[in-house]
Write a protein that holds these residues in place. Structure first.
Motif, mmCIF file in Angstrom:
data_model
loop_
_atom_site.group_PDB
_atom_site.id
_atom_site.type_symbol
_atom_site.label_atom_id
_atom_site.label_comp_id
_atom_site.label_asym_id
_atom_site.label_seq_id
_atom_site.Cartn_x
_atom_site.Cartn_y
_atom_site.Cartn_z
ATOM 1 N N LYS A 59 0.859 -1.187 0.000
ATOM 2 C CA LYS A 59 0.000 0.000 0.000
ATOM 3 C C LYS A 59 0.895 1.237 0.000
ATOM 4 O O LYS A 59 1.414 1.640 1.044
ATOM 5 C CB LYS A 59 -0.932 -0.006 1.215
ATOM 6 N N LYS A 60 1.015 1.818 -1.175
ATOM 7 C CA LYS A 60 1.928 2.951 -1.332
ATOM 8 C C LYS A 60 1.500 4.138 -0.477
ATOM 9 O O LYS A 60 2.335 4.802 0.144
ATOM 10 C CB LYS A 60 1.991 3.358 -2.807
ATOM 11 N N SER A 61 0.191 4.398 -0.414
ATOM 12 C CA SER A 61 -0.301 5.557 0.323
ATOM 13 C C SER A 61 -0.017 5.436 1.820
ATOM 14 O O SER A 61 0.122 6.439 2.524
ATOM 15 C CB SER A 61 -1.804 5.727 0.098
ATOM 16 N N GLU A 62 0.063 4.201 2.300
ATOM 17 C CA GLU A 62 0.327 3.968 3.724
ATOM 18 C C GLU A 62 1.777 3.553 3.966
ATOM 19 O O GLU A 62 2.146 3.317 5.131
ATOM 20 C CB GLU A 62 -0.617 2.877 4.253
#
Lengths: 115, 115
Positions: B68-71
């Motif tokens: 999960k790139k955003s996290e």
């Protein structure tokens, strides 16, 4: 069989002595690494090498030295300057895919004890 | 600076329960990501890896992980724990160092399975 061979499996050293840990790989990997493992601290990078005759210091290089004269071999010397050398040492190798190295393949480790 | 953080040095679950081991990374560019397992006095074995493409990756022994790139996370899961899953688990990232790619590891999570 292809793989990474570390020797010896157990090593005892007297205080003040240098000792060399062997690491050989026949996987034709470009990159090689040395890690130190202590309980509760994970694996800490000592040195790494991308190509022959070139290597970089990792996070805990003080008291250690390496050479990379052949693609297959990456020996680690623990010098008398290393104040607390008793640990489990792991050697690894990996290939390069794109801009980064892919997964590391590990040897079985050398347990060094200072007596 | 690039780093890997594993939340929880020790996780205990009941046999048959969900396993969730957490990993967060710090990197200015998307790294390659890995999970490894280590049994006592042995080297590390690759469970799974993410380099590019599908963000949900499946590995050996029923484990999977999602990038999960955003996290900036890469948590490891297994739907149903088995006694043989008891081991130490390490999250790792491949990133660019000063002049070469290197692989750095988190501090590890020891997984215990209760009967």
């Amino acid at each position: 069989d292809g793989g990474i061979t570390q020797s010896p499996k157990y090593l005892f050293r007297k205080e003040g002595q240098n000792v060399t840990l062997s690491c050989e790989q026949n996987l034709n990997h470009d990159a090689m690494y040395w890690y130190r493992q202590d309980p509760g601290q994970g694996l800490r990078l000592i040195y790494y090498s991308q190509i022959v005759n070139d290597f970089q210091k990792g996070d805990i290089a003080e008291g250690y030295s390496v050479s990379r004269e052949k693609k297959e071999s990456f020996p680690l010397t623990v010098t008398s300057a290393q104040k607390n050398p008793t640990a489990f040492y792991l050697c690894a190798s990996s290939i390069t895919r794109g801009p980064l190295n892919t997964e590391a393949f590990f040897g079985q480790g050398t347990r060094l004890t200072v007596v | 600076a690039q780093s890997v953080t594993q939340l929880g040095s020790h996780v205990s679950v009941s046999e048959g329960a969900l396993v969730l081991l957490r990993c967060n990374y710090s990197s200015s560019v998307p790294p390659y990501l890995f999970w490894y397992v280590q049994y006592p006095n042995q080297g590390l074995q690759l469970l799974l890896k993410y380099t590019t493409g599908a963000t949900l990756v499946k590995g050996i022994n029923g484990f999977e992980a999602e990038f999960k790139k955003s996290e900036t996370s890469f948590h490891l899961t297994k739907p149903s724990a088995h006694m043989s899953d008891a081991a130490e688990y390490f999250c790792a990232v491949s990133v660019r160092g000063s002049s070469a790619s290197k692989i750095i590891f988190g501090s590890g999570t020891r997984l215990s399975i209760r009967p």
